[in-house]
Design a protein around this motif. Structure first.
Motif, mmCIF file in Angstrom:
data_model
loop_
_atom_site.group_PDB
_atom_site.id
_atom_site.type_symbol
_atom_site.label_atom_id
_atom_site.label_comp_id
_atom_site.label_asym_id
_atom_site.label_seq_id
_atom_site.Cartn_x
_atom_site.Cartn_y
_atom_site.Cartn_z
ATOM 1 N N UNK A 156 0.855 -1.113 0.021
ATOM 2 C CA UNK A 156 -0.196 0.055 -0.063
ATOM 3 C C UNK A 156 1.010 1.185 -0.092
ATOM 4 N N UNK A 157 0.343 2.284 -0.934
ATOM 5 C CA UNK A 157 1.007 3.709 -0.849
ATOM 6 C C UNK A 157 -0.128 4.566 -0.609
ATOM 7 N N UNK A 158 0.051 5.624 0.437
ATOM 8 C CA UNK A 158 -1.122 6.521 0.486
ATOM 9 C C UNK A 158 -0.941 7.533 -0.826
ATOM 10 N N UNK A 159 -0.094 7.988 -1.315
ATOM 11 C CA UNK A 159 -0.088 8.608 -2.458
ATOM 12 C C UNK A 159 1.254 8.424 -3.124
ATOM 13 N N UNK A 160 1.463 7.435 -3.644
ATOM 14 C CA UNK A 160 2.449 6.793 -4.319
ATOM 15 C C UNK A 160 2.368 6.350 -5.949
ATOM 16 N N UNK A 161 1.786 7.357 -6.609
ATOM 17 C CA UNK A 161 1.574 6.951 -7.894
ATOM 18 C C UNK A 161 2.842 7.479 -8.528
ATOM 19 N N UNK A 162 3.779 6.686 -9.341
ATOM 20 C CA UNK A 162 5.000 7.030 -10.079
ATOM 21 C C UNK A 162 4.682 7.785 -11.049
ATOM 22 N N UNK A 163 5.498 9.092 -11.033
ATOM 23 C CA UNK A 163 5.326 10.178 -11.851
ATOM 24 C C UNK A 163 6.247 9.914 -13.089
ATOM 25 N N UNK A 164 6.783 8.700 -13.280
ATOM 26 C CA UNK A 164 7.757 8.473 -14.525
ATOM 27 C C UNK A 164 7.163 7.253 -15.101
ATOM 28 N N UNK A 165 8.123 6.797 -16.237
ATOM 29 C CA UNK A 165 7.872 5.563 -16.899
ATOM 30 C C UNK A 165 6.332 5.354 -17.146
ATOM 31 N N UNK A 166 6.022 4.096 -17.353
ATOM 32 C CA UNK A 166 4.585 3.799 -18.012
ATOM 33 C C UNK A 166 3.764 3.187 -17.106
ATOM 34 N N UNK A 167 3.633 3.524 -15.815
ATOM 35 C CA UNK A 167 3.139 2.929 -14.679
ATOM 36 C C UNK A 167 1.599 3.178 -14.865
ATOM 37 N N UNK A 168 1.110 4.151 -15.264
ATOM 38 C CA UNK A 168 -0.295 4.488 -15.290
ATOM 39 C C UNK A 168 -0.872 4.263 -16.791
ATOM 40 N N UNK A 169 0.034 3.443 -17.459
ATOM 41 C CA UNK A 169 -0.551 3.154 -18.809
ATOM 42 C C UNK A 169 -0.922 1.649 -19.038
ATOM 43 N N UNK A 170 -2.176 1.374 -19.003
ATOM 44 C CA UNK A 170 -2.700 -0.122 -19.023
ATOM 45 C C UNK A 170 -2.147 -0.909 -20.365
ATOM 46 N N UNK A 171 -2.178 -0.228 -21.156
ATOM 47 C CA UNK A 171 -1.842 -1.157 -22.420
ATOM 48 C C UNK A 171 -0.338 -1.631 -22.069
ATOM 49 N N UNK A 172 0.450 -0.699 -21.907
ATOM 50 C CA UNK A 172 2.022 -0.993 -21.879
ATOM 51 C C UNK A 172 2.437 -1.770 -20.339
ATOM 52 N N UNK A 173 1.767 -1.523 -19.141
ATOM 53 C CA UNK A 173 1.833 -1.989 -17.995
ATOM 54 C C UNK A 173 0.990 -3.171 -17.540
ATOM 55 N N UNK A 174 -0.205 -3.440 -18.162
ATOM 56 C CA UNK A 174 -1.141 -4.229 -17.548
ATOM 57 C C UNK A 174 -1.987 -4.031 -16.529
ATOM 58 N N UNK A 175 -1.574 -2.936 -15.816
ATOM 59 C CA UNK A 175 -2.408 -2.819 -14.619
ATOM 60 C C UNK A 175 -1.707 -1.748 -13.731
ATOM 61 N N UNK A 176 -2.338 -1.618 -12.525
ATOM 62 C CA UNK A 176 -1.806 -0.582 -11.560
ATOM 63 C C UNK A 176 -0.884 -1.204 -10.557
ATOM 64 N N UNK A 177 -1.166 -0.893 -9.082
ATOM 65 C CA UNK A 177 -0.544 -1.290 -8.007
ATOM 66 C C UNK A 177 -0.579 -2.987 -7.937
ATOM 67 N N UNK A 178 -1.482 -3.627 -8.528
ATOM 68 C CA UNK A 178 -1.607 -5.215 -8.273
ATOM 69 C C UNK A 178 -0.356 -5.812 -9.105
ATOM 70 N N UNK A 179 -0.098 -5.397 -10.279
ATOM 71 C CA UNK A 179 0.854 -5.914 -11.175
ATOM 72 C C UNK A 179 2.128 -5.269 -11.077
ATOM 73 N N UNK A 180 2.269 -4.231 -9.981
ATOM 74 C CA UNK A 180 3.596 -3.441 -9.998
ATOM 75 C C UNK A 180 3.896 -3.838 -8.564
ATOM 76 N N UNK A 181 3.158 -3.659 -7.599
ATOM 77 C CA UNK A 181 3.647 -3.826 -6.013
ATOM 78 C C UNK A 181 2.918 -5.143 -5.348
#
Length: 348
Positions: A156-181
């Motif tokens: 869990x992050x309180x407000x930890x959305x990465x401001x770099x890379x492709x972490x918010x791009x579903x097509x390239x990343x596949x999802x958000x915190x589940x697939x990353x953290x």
């Protein structure tokens, strides 16, 4: 054994700080021979910075020009599959960043090809290489917790959305915190429990913060381009009757400002809290809490790379997240996302 020749596919931060940096700590065993990036100037800059002999604009060109022993895959998640398959077809042992890919069928194809080629395929789930996990694994294997029937997994992050890379791009990343953290703690928990067979999952996901706000502890992002969940919660049911609860977030209005990465497992003889390094049990009818003294900090990433090198050299006891385990994790992630999207319990 002669020195292993390694090629790095993807010249981003993880390639530079984890793969190149740690391979080069063992110059008698590994030579980083080549770096690939679709932006040639980026590949050239990394090659010059780290004295890497060759750089290429595509993995295909690298494999046509060189005979390599190892390929590290450091691309966005969408491109893991094609690069792992290409590396295996060129008879390389492969060390791929987590997760295995976007879809479970991709992970299965990679698993099958690694077996066909008799090559090592490992995924960099480095949290299982922590001294904390090592201690808890020994405790659990000795029977200190008994039979596990409930678990709580948090990333869990309180407000930890990465401001770099492709972490918010579903097509390239596949999802958000589940697939990353979340995958990191899922791997740690499954490893600790011996990878019990999963029966079904139910999940719920939300996008409530990332699509309206634009700044957090990890930089700024464009809310109009925020395409992934910022919170997901779910239940995982196992064939042995146990149930685990999962919570994972990029943004959730919790008290804690620092990232929470924890596994709690509860059994017939005791319970454990990985982050606190505590075991809760009883002795002679009295409740007993066992707290492990702080262990010397070790570089989890270096240990993960070191164990991959050792496996490639024939050490069957070195710890890796292997192709079979990677496939199970990818199946689980896909099922959780499918459940959240459909509102249905998903059988595995």
């Amino acid at each position: 054994m002669s020195k292993l020749k390694a090629g790095i596919i993807g010249a981003g931060q993880i390639a530079e700080t984890v793969h190149i940096a740690n391979y080069q700590k063992y110059p008698e065993e590994v030579e980083v021979t080549a770096i690939v990036d679709t932006i040639p100037e980026k590949a050239r800059a990394i090659a010059e910075k780290y004295n890497i002999p060759y750089y290429f604009s595509s993995a295909k060109k690298m494999f046509e020009a060189l005979d390599l022993d190892i390929a590290s895959i450091c691309t966005p998640n969408k491109f893991h599959y094609e690069n792992v398959m290409l590396a295996l077809k060129n008879n390389c042992n492969v060390f791929c960043e987590k997760p295995p890919g976007i879809k479970a069928k991709e992970a299965l194809e990679m698993l099958n090809l690694s077996k066909e080629k008799n090559k090592v395929l490992a995924y960099n789930f480095h949290h299982r290489h922590s001294t904390d996990v090592e201690y808890m694994k020994k405790s659990m294997d000795s029977g200190q917790l008994g039979d596990i029937y409930y678990g709580r997994i948090k990333a869990l992050r309180r407000r930890g959305i990465p401001g770099w890379g492709v972490f918010t791009n579903k097509e390239l990343q596949g999802g958000g915190p589940l697939i990353d953290l979340g995958v990191h703690m899922l791997d740690a928990a499954l490893y600790l429990a011996g990878f019990p067979k999963i029966k079904s999952v139910s999940a719920f996901s939300y996008t409530k913060i990332g699509n309206v706000k634009n700044k957090g502890t990890l930089g700024e992002w464009n809310p109009e381009k925020f395409q992934v969940e910022d919170f997901l919660t779910g239940y995982i049911k196992f064939e042995n009757g146990s149930v685990w609860n999962l919570e994972t977030s990029f943004a959730l209005n919790i008290k804690e400002k620092n990232t929470i990465m924890n596994v709690e497992l509860f059994g017939t003889e005791g319970g454990m809290n990985l982050a606190d390094m505590e075991i809760y049990t009883e002795a002679n009818g009295e409740l007993t809490d066992i707290k492990k003294a702080a262990l010397a900090a070790e570089d989890k990433q270096e240990k993960s790379v070191r164990d991959f090198i050792n496996v490639c050299k024939g050490d069957k006891n070195a710890l890796i997240t292997n192709a079979e385990e990677g496939y199970e994790i990818q199946r689980l992630v896909e099922a959780l996302y499918t459940s959240a999207e459909t509102g249905k319990e998903i059988e595995l």
